[in-house]
Write a protein that holds these residues in place. Structure first.
Motif, PDB file in Angstrom:
ATOM      1  N   GLY A 103      12.723  31.942   3.556  1.00 23.18           N
ATOM      2  CA  GLY A 103      11.255  32.000   3.671  1.00 23.18           C
ATOM      3  C   GLY A 103      10.753  30.926   4.618  1.00 23.18           C
ATOM      4  O   GLY A 103      11.479  29.991   4.965  1.00 23.18           O
ATOM      5  N   LEU A 104       9.498  31.046   5.015  1.00 16.00           N
ATOM      6  CA  LEU A 104       8.944  30.086   5.972  1.00 16.00           C
ATOM      7  C   LEU A 104       8.465  28.813   5.284  1.00 16.00           C
ATOM      8  O   LEU A 104       8.344  27.770   5.911  1.00 16.00           O
TER       9      LEU A 104
ATOM     10  N   THR B 157       5.539  27.933   4.152  1.00 15.47           N
ATOM     11  CA  THR B 157       4.340  27.418   4.837  1.00 15.47           C
ATOM     12  C   THR B 157       3.518  26.464   3.962  1.00 15.47           C
ATOM     13  O   THR B 157       2.818  25.603   4.488  1.00 15.47           O
ATOM     14  N   ARG B 158       3.624  26.621   2.640  1.00 18.56           N
ATOM     15  CA  ARG B 158       2.797  25.770   1.779  1.00 18.56           C
ATOM     16  C   ARG B 158       3.276  24.318   1.761  1.00 18.56           C
ATOM     17  O   ARG B 158       2.587  23.451   1.256  1.00 18.56           O
TER      18      ARG B 158
ATOM     19  N   LYS C  98      12.537  24.988   2.273  1.00 18.06           N
ATOM     20  CA  LYS C  98      11.821  24.541   1.066  1.00 18.06           C
ATOM     21  C   LYS C  98      12.803  24.236  -0.058  1.00 18.06           C
ATOM     22  O   LYS C  98      12.620  23.301  -0.839  1.00 18.06           O
TER      23      LYS C  98
ATOM     24  N   GLN D 219      19.249  36.152   7.490  1.00 13.89           N
ATOM     25  CA  GLN D 219      18.118  37.073   7.624  1.00 13.89           C
ATOM     26  C   GLN D 219      17.486  36.746   8.979  1.00 13.89           C
ATOM     27  O   GLN D 219      16.907  35.671   9.143  1.00 13.89           O
TER      28      GLN D 219
ATOM     29  N   GLY E 185      10.335  39.448   4.477  1.00 10.19           N
ATOM     30  CA  GLY E 185      10.011  39.622   3.059  1.00 10.19           C
ATOM     31  C   GLY E 185      11.227  39.473   2.167  1.00 10.19           C
ATOM     32  O   GLY E 185      12.368  39.592   2.618  1.00 10.19           O
TER      33      GLY E 185
END
Ligand code: UTP
Length: 297
Positions: free
Chosen positions: A18-19, A21-22, A32, A110, A115
């Motif tokens: 995942g990115l 971003t939070r 993360k 990935q 997603g």
């Protein structure tokens, strides 16, 4: 839904592509899942939970920054030599035995963050025709007894049905979760009949939110292939599982344990505080600091 003896659950998929971003800018150069709670990265807690549940093959779905994850589980020769020379056996043990030798680690890529469902599809050929677990390391589950995944694997073993970890969520949180509708089946278990990704409270079939733990029948892959981009423009795992419900039973398990949403900053900090208090060597210091703080507010 007639079942033979279910196959053992040996493989676990850890999507770490995942990115994040939070947590920018912290997650600009590390995933993360490498952020630490006290002194261990999130991914290590999840790996330990999987090992406890009897998993012997760890499959990481990575993207850019993949080296941080594989380096973490690899031998760190220089560091180990140095700690051995300095007689720091306690520390040496902490970095040496993260994953036992007989456990397999597999890394797949990935290419684009399309997603969670897409990330799981990237692991399809490695998983093959076996039931498998998925752990989202940013959901941390703290437990005195058996871990959440061990509880779910037990239920899979007894029922032969896929199992999804769920917990009660407040009304205003339905838009942040996959939400399931359940009915109690003949065996007294909660069978899922509906699954919706991030519904508004009025459309939510219940207040049971999906947490990042799954034990799935490999049939889910063929359904995931049919999923098009849904909520948020991403290929959602929820949509693949929802499609599978027509042909395969899926149970909801409200597991024992406290979950922390470490994908959010406040959940991450709550986990940090609670895990710090679990550490004998820093507990008193932490509690003193917190009572000082509380006096100020
Ligand atoms: P999240 O929904 O938490 O997204 O993903 P994110 O990108 O990690 O974080 P934010 O929302 O931007 O801050 C849930 C899980 O799915 C993985 C993530 O690594 C996380 O474990 N994931 C998500 C992938 O592996 N690939 C994707 O394309 C999306």
């Amino acid at each position: 839904f007639l079942m033979n003896q279910p196959k053992p659950v040996r493989k676990a998929v850890f999507p770490v592509a995942g990115l994040g971003t939070r947590f920018l800018p912290a997650t600009k150069s590390i995933p993360k899942e490498m952020l630490p709670i006290v002194d261990k990265p999130l991914i290590q807690y999840a790996v330990e939970e999987a090992l406890e549940a009897g998993i012997d093959t760890l499959i990481f779905v990575t993207s850019r920054n993949k080296h941080a994850i594989s380096d973490h589980f690899d031998t760190a020769f220089e560091l180990q030599t140095r700690l051995a020379q300095d007689g720091k056996t306690g520390l040496l043990q902490r970095i040496n035995q993260i994953v036992p030798d007989e456990v397999n680690l597999v890394y797949v890529t990935q290419p684009e963050a399309l997603g969670l469902g897409h990330a799981i599809l990237c692991a399809e050929t490695i998983v093959g025709d076996e039931p498998f677990a998925i752990l989202l390391a940013d959901d941390m589950i703290r437990n005195d007894g058996p871990g959440a995944l061990a509880q779910m694997v037990d239920l899979y073993r007894e029922s032969g049905a896929s199992v999804i970890g769920v917990e009660e969520i407040p009304d205003e949180m339905t838009t942040s979760y996959g939400v399931v509708g359940v009915e109690v089946n003949d065996q007294g278990r909660s069978a899922i009949h509906t699954m919706v990704e991030k519904p508004v409270p009025e459309d939510a079939p219940s207040r049971l939110g999906v947490v990042g733990r799954y034990v799935l029948d490999p049939a889910v892959f063929s359904y995931l292939h049919g999923v098009t981009a849904g909520s948020g423009g991403e290929i959602q795992l929820t949509d693949g599982i929802a499609a599978m419900l027509q042909t395969h039973p899926v149970l909801a398990l409200p597991f024992e344990g406290e979950r922390y949403d470490c994908g959010s900053r406040h959940g991450f900090i709550k986990a940090t505080i609670d895990y710090a208090i679990d550490h004998d060597d820093i507990r008193d210091d932490m509690l003193d600091h917190m009572s000082d703080l509380l006096e100020q507010f």
